[in-house]
Design an enzyme around this catalytic site. Sequence first.
Site, PDB file in Angstrom:
ATOM      1  N   ASP A  52     -84.484  63.441  60.411  1.00 13.09           N
ATOM      2  CA  ASP A  52     -83.805  62.941  59.060  1.00 13.09           C
ATOM      3  C   ASP A  52     -84.876  62.970  58.069  1.00 13.09           C
ATOM      4  OD1 ASP A  52     -81.465  61.218  58.012  1.00 13.09           O
ATOM      5  OD2 ASP A  52     -83.284  60.130  57.369  1.00 13.09           O
ATOM      6  N   TYR A  57     -88.535  61.608  50.392  1.00 13.00           N
ATOM      7  CA  TYR A  57     -89.583  61.412  51.121  1.00 13.00           C
ATOM      8  C   TYR A  57     -90.875  62.456  50.978  1.00 13.00           C
ATOM      9  CZ  TYR A  57     -85.770  58.890  53.785  1.00 13.00           C
ATOM     10  OH  TYR A  57     -84.700  58.318  54.247  1.00 13.00           O
ATOM     11  N   LYS A  82     -81.141  64.691  51.689  1.00 14.77           N
ATOM     12  CA  LYS A  82     -80.471  63.800  51.017  1.00 14.77           C
ATOM     13  C   LYS A  82     -80.622  64.140  49.548  1.00 14.77           C
ATOM     14  CE  LYS A  82     -81.154  60.185  54.755  1.00 14.77           C
ATOM     15  NZ  LYS A  82     -82.792  60.325  54.882  1.00 14.77           N
ATOM     16  N   HIS A 115     -77.878  60.047  48.773  1.00 15.95           N
ATOM     17  CA  HIS A 115     -78.946  58.907  49.260  1.00 15.95           C
ATOM     18  C   HIS A 115     -78.323  57.475  48.920  1.00 15.95           C
ATOM     19  CE1 HIS A 115     -83.036  58.681  50.422  1.00 15.95           C
ATOM     20  NE2 HIS A 115     -82.733  57.567  51.063  1.00 15.95           N
TER      21      HIS A 115
END
Length: 278
Positions: A52, A57, A82, A115
């Site tokens: 994931d 990120y 996402k 997200h």
Amino acid sequence: MSENKLTIDSRVSLGDGNSMPLLGLGTWAAQPGGETRDAVAFALETGYRHIDTAKMYNNEQDVGEAVCQSSIPRADIFVTTKLWDSDQGYQPAHDAFNRSMDQLGLEYVDLYLIHWPVENLRNDSWHALEEIKESGRARSIGVSNFSHKHLQELFSHSDTRPVVNQIELSPFLQQPAIASFCRSENIQLTGYCPLAKGRRLDDTVLTDIAEQHGKSPAQVMIRWALQKKQAVIPKSSNPARIVQNADIFDFQIGADEMVRLDGLDDDSRFCPDPLSMP
Ligand SMILES: NC(=O)c1ccc[n+]([C@@H]2O[C@H](COP(=O)([O-])OP(=O)(O)OC[C@H]3O[C@@H](n4cnc5c(N)ncnc54)[C@H](OP(=O)(O)O)[C@@H]3O)[C@@H](O)[C@H]2O)c1
């Protein structure tokens, strides 16, 4: 999906006919570069088949490199990324997806999620995701942090249902209302922050049940999620903990113990409450 037969390869069927491994590796706060690459590579060696990540990120490139360099066939690895909030809207979502794919260096992702439910833009974003799914570059599409209200609104704008809602879930935050709504709509739940960020591991109910099974509190939390039929994506960049978090298929939490764990819900949240989003 029999909990007696759960293995690291167990998958759940999604509403669009695809399937998703129940256990995944989370990568939020895994630093870009070697930390993420090594964690993902080690997790794949350990047997994880679901990773994931997210544009937010800042480690999609490292996730993609580890997946591409692995000897495991691409088809056996499930990759989620996402759409970030500042990229929402119809064309921005298409552009952001293309940038994510460039970063990942993959031909397709298995799951692309919105997200967070950004007001006024989420339905246009969803329209872009529908087209991305049609193109085959995302095998499945879904949402994250969508409340009942956000999902109802999406249903009224589109006939394409999200197949996953990724939300914060742990014994300390069980969200029964949205969990049961998603189940009734055939939307698979994936639980994030399943270890409550490691901040509740000294809870005595957890430590007691862990001791009974010769397991750690973190292992009990992950197993609890799987026995609840949730997909679960604990994050670790530490090899010993990556192994530990997957060493959960040789025990079963008993019915009485599940009731005790269910009693831990005290609405502990480590991320924003989607209900506060209009
Ligand atoms: N959709 C969303 O909005 C959203 C929001 C948050 C998270 N997520 C996803 O969900 C994943 C998991 O959530 P999270 O990372 O926030 O929290 P988490 O998985 O609940 O906890 C991660 C923390 O626990 C530590 N840890 C891992 N295994 C452990 C173990 N066996 N014993 C003790 N400590 C352990 C990790 O440190 P070490 O790395 O040092 O082991 C890290 O500090 C994220 O990585 C991300 O992929 C999604």
